[in-house]
Design a protein around this motif. Structure first.
Motif, PDB file in Angstrom:
ATOM      1  N   PHE A   1       0.868  -1.169   0.000  1.00 47.00           N
ATOM      2  CA  PHE A   1       0.000   0.000   0.000  1.00 47.00           C
ATOM      3  C   PHE A   1       0.912   1.229   0.000  1.00 47.00           C
ATOM      4  CE2 PHE A   1      -2.706  -3.301   1.721  1.00 47.00           C
ATOM      5  CZ  PHE A   1      -3.961  -3.014   1.212  1.00 47.00           C
ATOM      6  N   THR A   2       0.937   1.949  -1.099  1.00 53.05           N
ATOM      7  CA  THR A   2       1.887   3.060  -1.216  1.00 53.05           C
ATOM      8  C   THR A   2       1.432   4.302  -0.460  1.00 53.05           C
ATOM      9  OG1 THR A   2       0.912   4.090  -3.192  1.00 53.05           O
ATOM     10  CG2 THR A   2       2.463   2.251  -3.531  1.00 53.05           C
ATOM     11  N   GLY A   3       0.119   4.434  -0.206  1.00 54.92           N
ATOM     12  CA  GLY A   3      -0.397   5.690   0.310  1.00 54.92           C
ATOM     13  C   GLY A   3      -0.454   6.735  -0.791  1.00 54.92           C
ATOM     14  N   TYR A   4      -0.666   7.976  -0.397  1.00 53.92           N
ATOM     15  CA  TYR A   4      -0.776   9.075  -1.360  1.00 53.92           C
ATOM     16  C   TYR A   4       0.552   9.310  -2.051  1.00 53.92           C
ATOM     17  CZ  TYR A   4      -0.841  13.855  -3.150  1.00 53.92           C
ATOM     18  OH  TYR A   4      -0.706  14.962  -3.950  1.00 53.92           O
ATOM     19  N   LEU A   5       0.530   9.433  -3.370  1.00 58.22           N
ATOM     20  CA  LEU A   5       1.702   9.785  -4.158  1.00 58.22           C
ATOM     21  C   LEU A   5       1.373  11.005  -5.010  1.00 58.22           C
ATOM     22  CD1 LEU A   5       2.921   6.295  -5.509  1.00 58.22           C
ATOM     23  CD2 LEU A   5       3.715   7.523  -3.478  1.00 58.22           C
ATOM     24  N   ALA A   6       2.257  11.983  -5.013  1.00 57.76           N
ATOM     25  CA  ALA A   6       2.028  13.181  -5.823  1.00 57.76           C
ATOM     26  C   ALA A   6       1.955  12.835  -7.305  1.00 57.76           C
ATOM     27  CB  ALA A   6       3.128  14.206  -5.569  1.00 57.76           C
ATOM     28  N   ASP A   7       2.714  11.812  -7.728  1.00 57.59           N
ATOM     29  CA  ASP A   7       2.678  11.358  -9.117  1.00 57.59           C
ATOM     30  C   ASP A   7       2.438   9.849  -9.136  1.00 57.59           C
ATOM     31  OD1 ASP A   7       2.855  10.977 -11.815  1.00 57.59           O
ATOM     32  OD2 ASP A   7       5.037  11.208 -11.916  1.00 57.59           O
ATOM     33  N   PRO A   8       1.193   9.418  -9.026  1.00 61.06           N
ATOM     34  CA  PRO A   8       0.921   7.980  -8.965  1.00 61.06           C
ATOM     35  C   PRO A   8       1.309   7.227 -10.228  1.00 61.06           C
ATOM     36  CG  PRO A   8      -1.122   9.234  -9.175  1.00 61.06           C
ATOM     37  CD  PRO A   8      -0.033  10.218  -8.916  1.00 61.06           C
ATOM     38  N   THR A   9       1.366   7.922 -11.371  1.00 59.39           N
ATOM     39  CA  THR A   9       1.712   7.234 -12.615  1.00 59.39           C
ATOM     40  C   THR A   9       3.141   6.716 -12.608  1.00 59.39           C
ATOM     41  OG1 THR A   9       2.367   9.310 -13.687  1.00 59.39           O
ATOM     42  CG2 THR A   9       0.068   8.620 -13.940  1.00 59.39           C
ATOM     43  N   ALA A  10       3.975   7.239 -11.715  1.00 57.42           N
ATOM     44  CA  ALA A  10       5.363   6.783 -11.662  1.00 57.42           C
ATOM     45  C   ALA A  10       5.460   5.303 -11.312  1.00 57.42           C
ATOM     46  CB  ALA A  10       6.146   7.612 -10.650  1.00 57.42           C
ATOM     47  N   ARG A  11       4.448   4.765 -10.619  1.00 59.15           N
ATOM     48  CA  ARG A  11       4.488   3.360 -10.234  1.00 59.15           C
ATOM     49  C   ARG A  11       3.950   2.423 -11.315  1.00 59.15           C
ATOM     50  NH1 ARG A  11       5.570   1.943  -5.001  1.00 59.15           N
ATOM     51  NH2 ARG A  11       6.088  -0.018  -6.062  1.00 59.15           N
ATOM     52  N   LEU A  12       3.391   2.976 -12.385  1.00 59.90           N
ATOM     53  CA  LEU A  12       2.860   2.114 -13.445  1.00 59.90           C
ATOM     54  C   LEU A  12       3.938   1.218 -14.040  1.00 59.90           C
ATOM     55  CD1 LEU A  12       0.452   4.502 -15.410  1.00 59.90           C
ATOM     56  CD2 LEU A  12      -0.169   2.709 -13.801  1.00 59.90           C
ATOM     57  N   ALA A  13       5.183   1.685 -14.011  1.00 59.80           N
ATOM     58  CA  ALA A  13       6.272   0.887 -14.576  1.00 59.80           C
ATOM     59  C   ALA A  13       6.443  -0.439 -13.845  1.00 59.80           C
ATOM     60  CB  ALA A  13       7.574   1.682 -14.518  1.00 59.80           C
ATOM     61  N   ASP A  14       5.931  -0.528 -12.625  1.00 59.92           N
ATOM     62  CA  ASP A  14       6.062  -1.760 -11.843  1.00 59.92           C
ATOM     63  C   ASP A  14       4.934  -2.753 -12.098  1.00 59.92           C
ATOM     64  OD1 ASP A  14       8.356  -0.744 -10.554  1.00 59.92           O
ATOM     65  OD2 ASP A  14       7.110   0.349  -9.111  1.00 59.92           O
ATOM     66  N   PHE A  15       3.894  -2.328 -12.831  1.00 57.44           N
ATOM     67  CA  PHE A  15       2.726  -3.183 -13.037  1.00 57.44           C
ATOM     68  C   PHE A  15       2.917  -4.084 -14.262  1.00 57.44           C
ATOM     69  CE2 PHE A  15      -0.611   0.093 -11.279  1.00 57.44           C
ATOM     70  CZ  PHE A  15       0.128   0.212 -10.114  1.00 57.44           C
ATOM     71  N   ASP A  16       2.501  -5.331 -14.142  1.00 54.80           N
ATOM     72  CA  ASP A  16       2.338  -6.198 -15.308  1.00 54.80           C
ATOM     73  C   ASP A  16       0.888  -6.235 -15.763  1.00 54.80           C
ATOM     74  OD1 ASP A  16       5.049  -7.463 -15.662  1.00 54.80           O
ATOM     75  OD2 ASP A  16       4.657  -8.012 -13.585  1.00 54.80           O
ATOM     76  N   LEU A  17      -0.027  -6.044 -14.819  1.00 52.40           N
ATOM     77  CA  LEU A  17      -1.462  -6.095 -15.107  1.00 52.40           C
ATOM     78  C   LEU A  17      -2.148  -5.040 -14.257  1.00 52.40           C
ATOM     79  CD1 LEU A  17      -3.946  -7.585 -16.406  1.00 52.40           C
ATOM     80  CD2 LEU A  17      -3.960  -9.038 -14.359  1.00 52.40           C
ATOM     81  N   PHE A  18      -2.991  -4.226 -14.885  1.00 53.83           N
ATOM     82  CA  PHE A  18      -3.745  -3.205 -14.155  1.00 53.83           C
ATOM     83  C   PHE A  18      -5.135  -3.747 -13.847  1.00 53.83           C
ATOM     84  CE2 PHE A  18      -6.717   0.291 -13.798  1.00 53.83           C
ATOM     85  CZ  PHE A  18      -6.039   1.204 -12.997  1.00 53.83           C
TER      86      PHE A  18
END
Length: 373
Positions: free
Chosen positions: A254-271
């Motif tokens: 659980f990352t909590g609030y991120l000012a730029d949440p799209t930065a973590r998309l690189a870690d996803f294989d499936l949304f």
């Protein structure tokens, strides 16, 4: 926060909250893109302005804190109406039911007004509330307020249930950037390797992240998986407790609030999108834009977005159905490259940021009728 000259066109934006969510993220996109062309005054019924952290230095904006009386749809009408007379903005823009008191304050009309609808909370996920239907008919219909809606589904509701004239209800699709380079996850899409399921959402009841956690706990019995939940909200403690109860707390971040949440998309294989109600979710479009396959509930315009991209990845908004859909998607990794290619093409043609900005510029300029239907 930077104030601009009065010669700028002044827009008063009324939100229920200015925490980062779909409408707030879109406003940030627009304000940053349009720069100093406008002066934005932002009011929030909860006096929370966290999304302002994402506004760039060239944006002229002001967070206006107010004394807000809780507990009544018309409790603040007098004070808000007085403020409209004092500020006399060139345009009042109200966002969703949570700002309906500002529509009441502008009835009869004090300043030009556009209302925006992005979707509903859990209380209206499956049905429209009669009292709210009538208030929308009166405050928006009788006052001839133009409305911008973020989905075709909302357009149908506004004209069919709320009975607003079709000429005053315009659909403007949410838009996102299409990166020049896509994620290259092809090599990691392998049943022998651990895959990451990710989501970006406010942790609120209507997003039903609990459904996603329960589904994750089921499918990880077969697949090697971990999960990332990007976002924060009132249900965070409850969701973390559910993960612990199901024995998957070690596999979920659980990352909590991120000012730029799209930065973590690189870690996803499936949304994954597990909501009970949505319209045109920006997070889903962003995932498609960077080349991530998706699994999602068949809500709002999501079914239309994915119907010619990956129809197999759609699920009813039901726990058992979502588990089945997630399992099927994990078994269909050979199709993921095709899905992601089609997804990027769909975003480019229909949900581009450039198109969205131009249409919203017309709204901000008071040229509402110029928006194509």
């Amino acid at each position: 926060m930077k104030a601009g000259p009065r010669s700028q066109r002044v827009l008063l934006h009324a939100f229920s909250t200015f925490k980062l969510g779909g409408p707030q993220a879109r406003f940030v996109q627009l304000a940053n893109a349009l720069g100093s062309s406008y002066r934005h005054i932002v009011v929030a019924m909860d006096n929370c302005f966290d999304a302002g952290d994402r506004l760039e230095s060239g944006v002229h904006w002001e967070a206006m804190r107010l004394e807000v009386i809780k507990g009544g749809a018309l409790a603040n009408r007098g004070a808000f109406r007085a403020l409209l007379f004092k500020l006399k903005p060139d345009l009042l823009i109200t966002y969703n039911w949570g700002a309906i008191e500002w529509a009441a304050a502008n009835f009869p009309r004090v300043v030009p007004h556009v209302h925006v609808e992005d979707g509903f909370g859990p209380e209206e996920a499956s049905r429209q509330l009669l009292r709210r239907i009538w208030m929308r008919r009166v405050l928006l219909g009788f006052n001839a307020v133009p409305m911008v809606v973020a989905s075709r589904n909302l357009q149908r509701i506004a004209t069919g249930i709320w009975r607003l004239p079709e000429s005053r209800v315009k659909f403007v699709a949410n838009g996102v950037d299409l990166p020049a380079l896509t994620k290259n996850k092809t090599e990691s899409w392998d049943v022998s390797k651990q895959l990451c399921i990710g989501t970006v959402a406010g942790l609120r009841p209507e997003k039903n992240i609990a459904r996603l956690i329960r589904a994750f706990a089921q499918v990880r019995k077969t697949w090697s998986l971990n999960m990332i939940v990007v976002g924060d909200g009132p249900q965070r403690n409850e969701l973390e407790a559910l993960a612990k109860e199901l024995g998957v707390e070690g596999e979920i971040e659980f990352t909590g609030y991120l000012a730029d949440p799209t930065a973590r998309l690189a870690d996803f294989d499936l949304f994954a999108l597990s909501s009970d109600t949505e319209q045109t979710p920006i997070a889903l479009l962003e995932a498609m834009a960077v080349g991530i396959p998706v699994v999602a509930t068949r809500v709002g315009d999501v079914k239309d977005i994915l119907s010619d991209v990956s129809p197999e990845s759609l699920s009813d908004a039901d726990d058992a159905a979502f588990v089945s859909a997630l399992s099927l998607v994990l078994q269909s990794q050979s199709k993921w490259p095709s899905w992601t290619e089609k997804g990027r093409e769909k975003v480019n043609l229909t949900y581009s940021k450039t198109q969205m900005i131009e249409q919203w510029r017309q709204v901000f300029d008071g040229q509402f009728r110029l928006i194509p239907t």
